[in-house]
Design a protein around this motif. Structure first.
Motif: not given
Length: 292
Positions: A25-32, A57-64, A108-115
């Motif tokens: 999902t994140v691979t497909f949708s990250h630009p948007l 990277y944090p988006a992939v890590l966080g979503s997975t 997972t909140n720290p990952i989303w802050v960085v993202k």
């Protein structure tokens, strides 16, 4: 295989299927997602192709991690609540989703802050930019302390309602669809085997739409709280209430729905992909286990 061993395998299968779905999902949708986040913070979106993959990277890590944990916690909670009854109802779906969402949010909140910060940084917006995930993490801890990694946690916990609404809607819509397919083919058992990839796509998108319309303002407030302080070190928003008050005063109701169009364009097909991949990977794992 004992009943408890079978249940353990089932929970791990859900976790693996959820992780694969999150990655796809994140691979497909990250630009948007980058476009949506910058609209929420009124930052220019025109930075070329590389800018659309800021915070990838944090988006992939966080979503997975998030989807894997979410499906694991959700199905564990659902089985626990169903201990004394044969079939789950809307109340059980809602409670299971809320429990899973709360646990995932805390972890997972720290990952989303960085993202979010990597997505929002622009040359004119801040001083020295973060060079990547690890640099952002170290800089935040050094300059602001560990509490900064939990900025936006309160609206994030309110957003647990988003997942609860989405999963409850998904499960309830799914039951209706399975019953409908069963009526069309009474000779087949009433199970998810009756559903097609198109069905999963429809269920994912429709349940996501219901959740977005109800909870979107909390996403805007969370994104605004998680942004990096300006060069003078003063944050634009003190806390959730200040962010809500300032948004309402300066932008009105429309401010709480800033970026909803790219959000819908990203999340409706993304939700379809999530559940298509999740259901198909889960079915594959279950068929493999049965063969063994």
């Amino acid at each position: 295989m004992t009943a408890s061993e079978w249940m353990d395998w089932r929970q791990w299968e859900n976790a693996v299927a959820g992780s694969v779905a999150g990655l796809a999902t994140v691979t497909f949708s990250h630009p948007l997602d980058v476009v949506r986040t910058r609209f929420q913070e009124t930052i220019s979106i025109f930075q070329g192709l590389r800018g659309l993959y800021a915070g990838f990277y944090p988006a992939v890590l966080g979503s997975t991690i998030s989807w894997g944990l979410y499906f694991y916690f959700y199905n564990s909670a659902k089985q626990r609540y169903m201990k004394n009854q044969d079939e789950a109802n809307a109340r059980i779906h809602l409670a299971s989703a809320a429990e899973a969402g709360g646990l995932v949010c805390l972890l997972t909140n720290p990952i989303w802050v960085v993202k979010t910060r990597l997505q929002l940084q622009t040359p004119q917006h801040h001083g020295l930019p973060y060079t990547g995930f690890s640099d952002a993490l170290k800089t935040i801890l050094k300059d602001e302390g560990w509490r900064a990694l939990y900025k936006g946690l309160l609206p994030g916990l309110f957003l647990v309602a988003h997942g609860a609404i989405q999963f409850t809607a998904y499960e309830e819509f799914r039951k209706i669809m399975v019953d409908f397919r069963h009526k069309q083919n009474p000779s087949l058992a009433r199970s998810s085997d009756l559903l097609t990839t198109v069905d999963y796509a429809t269920l994912g998108a429709s349940s996501k739409l219901a959740a977005i319309l109800v909870t979107y303002p909390f996403q805007v407030i969370r994104a605004r709280l998680q942004q990096r302080p300006s060069t003078d070190g003063v944050p634009r928003y003190i806390d959730s209430w200040h962010a809500m008050e300032r948004t309402a005063r300066l932008e009105g109701v429309r401010g709480f729905y800033r970026g909803i169009t790219p959000n819908l364009l990203k999340n409706l097909p993304a939700a379809s992909i999530t559940f298509i991949v999740y259901e198909n990977v889960l079915n594959l794992l279950q068929r493999t286990r049965r063969k063994d």
